[in-house]
Design a protein around this motif. Structure first.
Motif, PDB file in Angstrom:
ATOM      1  N   GLN A  30      -6.630  -7.300   1.778  1.00  0.00           N
ATOM      2  CA  GLN A  30      -6.203  -6.690   3.037  1.00  0.00           C
ATOM      3  C   GLN A  30      -6.322  -7.734   4.314  1.00  0.00           C
ATOM      4  O   GLN A  30      -7.414  -7.952   4.738  1.00  0.00           O
ATOM      5  N   ARG A  44      -3.222  -3.154   2.232  1.00  0.00           N
ATOM      6  CA  ARG A  44      -3.915  -3.810   1.099  1.00  0.00           C
ATOM      7  C   ARG A  44      -3.205  -4.042   0.068  1.00  0.00           C
ATOM      8  O   ARG A  44      -2.360  -3.164  -0.803  1.00  0.00           O
ATOM      9  N   TYR A 102     -11.167  -6.304  -1.759  1.00  0.00           N
ATOM     10  CA  TYR A 102     -11.580  -5.097  -2.660  1.00  0.00           C
ATOM     11  C   TYR A 102     -11.628  -5.041  -3.924  1.00  0.00           C
ATOM     12  O   TYR A 102     -10.373  -5.544  -4.628  1.00  0.00           O
TER      13      TYR A 102
END
Length: 115
Positions: A39, A45, A94
């Protein structure tokens, strides 16, 4: 409770390398997919690399040839080797797991690449 814990982020100059790791609190051997998302500031994202249960790999064009995803089922770990980093790679990274119909996310780790 399933937990994904990322590590390895940091600050690096353009052209440098970082290795991100994500350790799962449960087995990843039967996870449908393990993936890394990025992101960027002010952006959505997006998936940048994904590996499935058959070890088939997807890598986004923006990082193809520079980033490598791998998984170690024995250690419940998925890694992202990032080489030749560019300022445009700056963002929060992530870890994601899709398993048994559920989506799981790590807390994110920041990568900052300076020119």
């Amino acid at each position: 409770q399933v937990q994904l814990v990322e590590s390895g982020g940091g600050s690096v100059q353009a052209g440098g390398s970082l290795r991100l790791s994500c350790v799962s609190s449960v087995t990843i051997s039967n996870a449908n997919t393990m993936a890394w998302f990025r992101q960027r500031p002010g952006k959505s994202r997006d998936v940048i690399a994904r590996i499935d249960i058959y070890d088939r790999i997807f890598v986004d064009d923006s990082v193809n040839g520079r980033f490598t995803i791998s998984r170690d089922n024995a250690k419940n770990t998925v890694s992202l080797q990032m080489d030749r980093l560019e300022p445009s790679d700056t963002g929060a990274y992530y870890c994601h797991m899709f398993k048994d119909g559920m989506n799981y996310w790590g807390q994110g780790t920041q990568v900052t690449v300076s020119s």
